[in-house]
Design an enzyme around this catalytic site. Structure first.
Site, short mmCIF file in Angstrom:
data_model
loop_
_atom_site.label_atom_id
_atom_site.label_comp_id
_atom_site.label_asym_id
_atom_site.label_seq_id
_atom_site.Cartn_x
_atom_site.Cartn_y
_atom_site.Cartn_z
N ALA A 63 -31.94 6.80 30.16
CA ALA A 63 -32.08 6.28 31.52
C ALA A 63 -30.72 5.83 32.02
CB ALA A 63 -33.07 5.12 31.53
N ASP A 65 -29.72 2.94 32.64
CA ASP A 65 -29.26 1.74 31.94
C ASP A 65 -28.91 1.99 30.48
OD1 ASP A 65 -31.73 2.09 30.78
OD2 ASP A 65 -32.55 0.15 31.39
N GLY A 66 -29.00 3.25 30.05
CA GLY A 66 -28.65 3.59 28.68
C GLY A 66 -29.80 3.59 27.70
N SER A 67 -30.96 3.12 28.12
CA SER A 67 -32.11 3.10 27.21
C SER A 67 -32.61 4.52 26.96
CB SER A 67 -33.23 2.24 27.79
OG SER A 67 -33.67 2.74 29.03
N ALA A 68 -33.17 4.74 25.78
CA ALA A 68 -33.64 6.08 25.40
C ALA A 68 -34.92 6.44 26.13
CB ALA A 68 -33.86 6.13 23.90
#
Length: 400
Positions: A63, A65-68
């Site tokens: 995403a 925001d860097g989340s998987a």
């Protein structure tokens, strides 16, 4: 990318499976053979060969925001869930969460030429990637569908086996309805702040567990049953709890500033011993079980010292709470004693209740509660006495 200077894919794949087996998984020869046969690197072309065959998750989409958002799961977890699923030749299988297509390829090999595999994912980028990987590895016969996984794939059912490879907070009715009588559903289910891969067997409208294993997965889109809230003025300590619990973080604000009561259980663990079974048992005995997490500053100042900083079980009751903690012993084996810290008027009682479950776990560390899942609102009068957990589509009954 997929390059390395010292090992061929076959060698790395063999080492990967050896690691999985050393961890106690790929228990059947069928799962072991499948994992040795399917080329994982073909499904994660952007990863190096070393990463493709390491016992790690390979993130394939993130995403903003860097989340998987999607990944190839840790091989040990893949094997664990395949052990739970118990696929036999000829089975019709539904997978919820297409991922890279790697797991579907393993399922197809386990089901054999007379079996069938359907994999479903809500994200068209994910299904397109899975389709590419499956086509490149000779798995054109596996059907890939772009759809909300909560709907399943009724057109190809009923299914002998359903496996969910995304973190689920709920059990949609479609999964139960599309599972054949006596069929198995394996799902990473989240409740009371923890996620367990639960193997259910269908008996009429009831799903009954016969094994649970600790795991972690990218959460399923559209299931928002877990809430979180800070319980201190500076936002350093938070509780994670389910919507059905009625926990009010605001009512607990300031509880950690009150005098604490520490109770020790007498149960000890070594540096590599898992004690997650305490949490699992708590969910079957105490309706106030949740998760507590503390920032570095909270731990270093002594405001909150949970056993594991970001994921420790706690129990609450109105304006009081208790959480699991430990103390290092002067012991050559570097053992620690488990205990509980309580705050608030009922803090000591809660700490004693938590420690009672630590003691019960210590007597039989392999014991697992029974989990029965029914349609939402169903009568559970015939079930063993236990904690009832209401979700949007399912009612869980957990009993020791």
């Amino acid at each position: 990318m997929n390059t390395t200077t010292d090992s061929a894919p076959e060698t790395l794949r063999g080492t990967m499976v050896d690691t999985v087996k050393e961890g106690g998984y790929a228990r059947t020869s069928a799962v072991e053979v499948a994992m040795r046969a399917v080329a994982r690197h073909e499904f994660v072309p952007e990863a190096t060969l070393t990463d493709a065959y390491a016992d790690i998750a390979v993130i394939t989409k993130r995403a903003a925001d860097g989340s998987a958002l999607s990944c190839a799961s840790v091989p040990t977890v893949v094997a664990m869930m395949l052990d739970q699923l118990d696929v036999r030749p000829g089975h019709n299988i539904l997978e919820i969460g297409a991922g890279t297509g790697y797991n579907a390829a393993l399922l197809a090999l386990l089901a054999g030429a007379s079996g069938r595999v359907t994999t479903v994912d809500i994200d068209p980028e994910v299904t397109a990637g899975a389709r590419r990987g499956l086509d490149a590895t000779g798995n054109q016969h596996i059907q890939v569908i772009t759809r909300d996984g909560a709907l399943g794939a009724p057109e190809n059912g009923p299914y002998d086996r359903i496996i969910v490879t995304v973190g689920a907070w709920d059990l949609p009715a479609a999964w139960r309805e599309q599972l054949a009588p006596g069929g198995r559903l394996v799902v990473p289910l989240r409740w009371r702040g923890q996620t367990r891969s639960v193997a259910f067997v269908r008996d009429g409208d009831r799903l009954s567990s016969d094994r649970t294993d600790l795991c972690g997965f990218v959460p399923m889109i559209g299931q928002e049953g877990e809430h979180t809230g800070a319980i201190d003025a500076d936002g350093l300590v938070s509780l994670y709890y389910d919507v059905d619990q009625g926990i009010d973080p605001a009512a607990l604000r300031g509880a950690l500033d009150q005098p604490k009561t520490t109770v020790w259980s007498g149960a000890t663990v070594g540096p590599t011993d898992s004690f997650d079974g305490v949490w699992l048992n708590l969910t079957a005995t105490d309706a106030g079980t949740c998760r507590i997490a503390a920032e570095d500053e909270a731990v270093s100042s002594g405001l909150c010292t949970p056993a594991i900083q970001w994921r420790t079980p706690a129990i609450t009751d109105g304006t009081s709470l208790a959480y699991l903690t430990y103390r290092r012993l002067d012991d050559p084996e570097r053992r620690s004693e488990l205990g509980a810290i309580g705050h608030g008027l009922a803090g000591q009682d809660l700490a004693e209740r938590l420690c009672a479950q630590v003691t019960a776990w210590d007597r039989d560390r392999g014991h697992q509660p029974r989990i029965d899942a029914y349609p939402a609102g169903a009568s559970v009068t015939g079930s063993p006495a236990g904690v009832v957990i209401d979700k949007q589509d399912a009612r869980l009954v957990l009993s020791l």
